[in-house]
Design a protein around this motif. Structure first.
Motif, mmCIF file in Angstrom:
data_model
loop_
_atom_site.group_PDB
_atom_site.id
_atom_site.type_symbol
_atom_site.label_atom_id
_atom_site.label_comp_id
_atom_site.label_asym_id
_atom_site.label_seq_id
_atom_site.Cartn_x
_atom_site.Cartn_y
_atom_site.Cartn_z
ATOM 1 N N MET A 73 0.820 -1.218 0.000
ATOM 2 C CA MET A 73 0.000 0.000 0.000
ATOM 3 C C MET A 73 0.862 1.280 0.000
ATOM 4 N N LEU A 74 1.910 1.273 0.875
ATOM 5 C CA LEU A 74 2.767 2.464 0.925
ATOM 6 C C LEU A 74 3.560 2.640 -0.367
ATOM 7 N N ALA A 102 -11.984 17.683 -12.544
ATOM 8 C CA ALA A 102 -11.716 19.034 -13.066
ATOM 9 C C ALA A 102 -10.306 19.092 -13.656
ATOM 10 N N LEU A 103 -9.377 18.379 -13.016
ATOM 11 C CA LEU A 103 -7.997 18.342 -13.510
ATOM 12 C C LEU A 103 -7.912 17.639 -14.872
ATOM 13 N N PHE A 104 -8.667 16.554 -15.020
ATOM 14 C CA PHE A 104 -8.712 15.859 -16.328
ATOM 15 C C PHE A 104 -9.240 16.818 -17.402
ATOM 16 N N ALA A 105 -10.273 17.583 -17.046
ATOM 17 C CA ALA A 105 -10.858 18.528 -18.006
ATOM 18 C C ALA A 105 -9.822 19.585 -18.389
ATOM 19 N N ALA A 119 -6.325 22.432 -3.253
ATOM 20 C CA ALA A 119 -7.565 21.799 -2.785
ATOM 21 C C ALA A 119 -7.363 20.291 -2.593
ATOM 22 N N ILE A 120 -6.741 19.641 -3.576
ATOM 23 C CA ILE A 120 -6.596 18.177 -3.518
ATOM 24 C C ILE A 120 -5.670 17.755 -2.380
ATOM 25 N N VAL A 121 -4.524 18.436 -2.252
ATOM 26 C CA VAL A 121 -3.569 18.028 -1.211
ATOM 27 C C VAL A 121 -4.166 18.265 0.182
ATOM 28 N N LEU A 154 2.395 1.799 -3.315
ATOM 29 C CA LEU A 154 1.425 2.344 -4.282
ATOM 30 C C LEU A 154 1.316 3.852 -4.080
ATOM 31 N N LYS A 155 1.248 4.252 -2.788
ATOM 32 C CA LYS A 155 1.105 5.684 -2.486
ATOM 33 C C LYS A 155 2.349 6.459 -2.936
ATOM 34 N N ALA A 156 3.535 5.848 -2.702
ATOM 35 C CA ALA A 156 4.782 6.512 -3.101
ATOM 36 C C ALA A 156 4.784 6.757 -4.614
ATOM 37 N N LEU A 191 -7.344 18.162 0.982
ATOM 38 C CA LEU A 191 -8.358 17.121 1.196
ATOM 39 C C LEU A 191 -7.725 15.786 1.581
ATOM 40 N N VAL A 192 -6.656 15.426 0.865
ATOM 41 C CA VAL A 192 -6.088 14.092 1.048
ATOM 42 C C VAL A 192 -5.228 13.990 2.313
ATOM 43 N N VAL A 193 -4.631 15.110 2.728
ATOM 44 C CA VAL A 193 -3.763 15.069 3.910
ATOM 45 C C VAL A 193 -4.552 15.409 5.180
ATOM 46 N N LYS A 228 -12.221 14.944 -3.328
ATOM 47 C CA LYS A 228 -10.945 14.916 -4.064
ATOM 48 C C LYS A 228 -11.172 14.468 -5.504
ATOM 49 N N LEU A 229 -11.952 13.402 -5.684
ATOM 50 C CA LEU A 229 -12.168 12.885 -7.043
ATOM 51 C C LEU A 229 -12.908 13.895 -7.930
ATOM 52 N N THR A 230 -13.755 14.714 -7.310
ATOM 53 C CA THR A 230 -14.429 15.772 -8.081
ATOM 54 C C THR A 230 -13.387 16.756 -8.638
ATOM 55 N N PHE A 240 -0.293 7.281 -14.981
ATOM 56 C CA PHE A 240 0.195 6.454 -13.863
ATOM 57 C C PHE A 240 -0.303 6.962 -12.509
ATOM 58 N N THR A 241 -0.535 8.263 -12.366
ATOM 59 C CA THR A 241 -1.127 8.770 -11.110
ATOM 60 C C THR A 241 -2.502 8.117 -10.936
ATOM 61 N N THR A 242 -3.273 8.109 -12.028
ATOM 62 C CA THR A 242 -4.627 7.541 -11.972
ATOM 63 C C THR A 242 -4.557 6.046 -11.706
ATOM 64 N N LEU A 243 -3.631 5.370 -12.414
ATOM 65 C CA LEU A 243 -3.502 3.925 -12.247
ATOM 66 C C LEU A 243 -3.193 3.552 -10.788
ATOM 67 N N PHE A 298 4.321 10.085 -9.623
ATOM 68 C CA PHE A 298 3.747 10.392 -10.938
ATOM 69 C C PHE A 298 2.898 11.666 -10.894
ATOM 70 N N MET A 299 2.305 11.959 -9.728
ATOM 71 C CA MET A 299 1.534 13.198 -9.589
ATOM 72 C C MET A 299 2.469 14.413 -9.777
ATOM 73 N N VAL A 300 3.698 14.311 -9.240
ATOM 74 C CA VAL A 300 4.659 15.417 -9.400
ATOM 75 C C VAL A 300 5.020 15.582 -10.883
ATOM 76 N N THR A 301 5.211 14.446 -11.595
ATOM 77 C CA THR A 301 5.515 14.491 -13.040
ATOM 78 C C THR A 301 4.372 15.172 -13.794
ATOM 79 N N TRP A 302 3.148 14.784 -13.437
ATOM 80 C CA TRP A 302 1.959 15.349 -14.080
ATOM 81 C C TRP A 302 1.918 16.868 -13.876
ATOM 82 N N PHE A 303 2.132 17.279 -12.603
ATOM 83 C CA PHE A 303 2.025 18.712 -12.301
ATOM 84 C C PHE A 303 3.167 19.539 -12.894
HETATM 85 C C1 HEM Z 1 -8.072 9.091 -10.263
HETATM 86 C C2 HEM Z 1 -7.244 9.796 -9.564
HETATM 87 C C3 HEM Z 1 -6.857 9.554 -8.149
HETATM 88 C C4 HEM Z 1 -7.239 8.569 -7.263
HETATM 89 C C5 HEM Z 1 -8.199 7.401 -7.494
HETATM 90 C C6 HEM Z 1 -6.524 8.804 -6.019
HETATM 91 C C7 HEM Z 1 -6.614 8.037 -4.863
HETATM 92 C C8 HEM Z 1 -5.805 8.158 -3.755
HETATM 93 C C9 HEM Z 1 -5.859 7.332 -2.583
HETATM 94 C C10 HEM Z 1 -6.834 6.191 -2.354
HETATM 95 C C11 HEM Z 1 -4.884 7.757 -1.716
HETATM 96 C C12 HEM Z 1 -4.546 7.198 -0.332
HETATM 97 C C13 HEM Z 1 -5.072 8.164 0.712
HETATM 98 C C14 HEM Z 1 -4.578 7.880 2.116
HETATM 99 O O1 HEM Z 1 -4.109 6.783 2.403
HETATM 100 O O2 HEM Z 1 -4.675 8.779 2.948
HETATM 101 C C15 HEM Z 1 -4.205 8.873 -2.349
HETATM 102 C C16 HEM Z 1 -3.138 9.565 -1.793
HETATM 103 C C17 HEM Z 1 -2.655 10.740 -2.285
HETATM 104 N N1 HEM Z 1 -3.065 11.386 -3.424
HETATM 105 FE FE1 HEM Z 1 -4.369 10.650 -4.825
HETATM 106 N N2 HEM Z 1 -5.753 9.929 -6.162
HETATM 107 C C18 HEM Z 1 -5.928 10.427 -7.448
HETATM 108 C C19 HEM Z 1 -5.356 11.560 -7.975
HETATM 109 C C20 HEM Z 1 -4.539 12.426 -7.269
HETATM 110 C C21 HEM Z 1 -4.081 13.704 -7.737
HETATM 111 C C22 HEM Z 1 -4.441 14.318 -9.070
HETATM 112 C C23 HEM Z 1 -3.306 14.241 -6.757
HETATM 113 C C24 HEM Z 1 -2.616 15.560 -6.686
HETATM 114 C C25 HEM Z 1 -3.078 16.660 -7.153
HETATM 115 C C26 HEM Z 1 -3.236 13.304 -5.682
HETATM 116 C C27 HEM Z 1 -2.508 13.494 -4.527
HETATM 117 C C28 HEM Z 1 -2.365 12.550 -3.535
HETATM 118 C C29 HEM Z 1 -1.446 12.675 -2.414
HETATM 119 C C30 HEM Z 1 -0.477 13.844 -2.145
HETATM 120 C C31 HEM Z 1 -1.597 11.526 -1.636
HETATM 121 C C32 HEM Z 1 -0.827 11.135 -0.366
HETATM 122 C C33 HEM Z 1 -1.553 11.611 0.866
HETATM 123 C C34 HEM Z 1 -0.872 11.131 2.145
HETATM 124 O O3 HEM Z 1 -1.023 9.993 2.505
HETATM 125 O O4 HEM Z 1 -0.210 11.928 2.790
HETATM 126 N N3 HEM Z 1 -4.003 12.208 -6.015
HETATM 127 N N4 HEM Z 1 -4.793 9.104 -3.574
#
Ligand code: HEM
Length: 138
Positions: free
Chosen positions: A1-2, A88-91, A128-130, A4-6, A132-134, A82-84, A58-61, A11-16
């Motif tokens: 899992m970690l 918007a990012l895909f658009a 907004a995304i970062v 996958l997150k790494a 939400l996710v952090v 976040k997915l919303t 690859f970010t999406t994958l 790849f998100m950095v490459t995209w941006f």
């Molecule tokens: C289809 C697209 C995406 C899906 C399905 C997805 C899904 C996920 C999931 C399930 C996690 C794990 C969350 C956690 O364990 O807390 C994650 C982590 C993360 N995502 Fe995405 N994500 C997508 C796109 C993006 C994009 C576009 C960005 C940046 C703009 C992004 C930034 C991050 C970051 C920074 C983390 C790590 C958060 C952390 O654990 O500190 N993701 N994503």
């Protein structure tokens, strides 16, 4: 899992890198008047678009892979929000492609100022995304 997150973040950095720099190239391309300069911009834009599309793929994958590995994510509110923003990012990415085609055909319809504003959009989505996710506020 970690792992996958790494790779998701790598790849998100490459995209941006592309999402930030491609519209910046458009800013300069919009005001370029010489033919060799324009041709050079076209090549740079095409190569950068290929690189950022690989990043987006690859970010999406890896993101979807995490959702499959941990189905509980899909019940969380922050993930839906976040997915919303990701949609918007895909658009925005697709819009960048449309503008690239316009430039390729020497049919650009916007001025430098418009591209400077357009260039701000990915920063807003990234913040907004970062957050939400952090922070996971809900
Ligand atoms: C289809 C697209 C995406 C899906 C399905 C997805 C899904 C996920 C999931 C399930 C996690 C794990 C969350 C956690 O364990 O807390 C994650 C982590 C993360 N995502 Fe995405 N994500 C997508 C796109 C993006 C994009 C576009 C960005 C940046 C703009 C992004 C930034 C991050 C970051 C920074 C983390 C790590 C958060 C952390 O654990 O500190 N993701 N994503």
């Amino acid at each position: 899992m970690l792992w996958l997150k790494a790779f998701h973040v790598i790849f998100m950095v490459t995209w941006f890198a592309g999402l930030f720099y491609l519209p910046r190239l458009y800013v300069y391309h919009a005001s370029a008047s010489d033919q060799p300069g324009r041709q050079r911009f076209k090549i740079m834009e095409r190569k950068l678009f290929v690189m950022m599309t690989i990043g987006a793929t690859f970010t999406t994958l890896f993101g979807v892979w995490m959702l499959v590995a941990v189905p509980g994510y899909l019940k969380m509110g922050w993930l839906h929000a976040k997915l919303t923003f990701v949609i918007a990012l895909f658009a925005y990415h697709a819009w960048c492609y449309r503008l690239l085609v316009d430039f390729r055909n020497d049919a650009n319809r916007h001025d430098e100022r418009w591209y400077r504003l357009f260039n701000e959009v990915p920063s807003i989505l990234l913040i907004a995304i970062v957050i939400l996710v952090v922070v996971k506020p809900f």
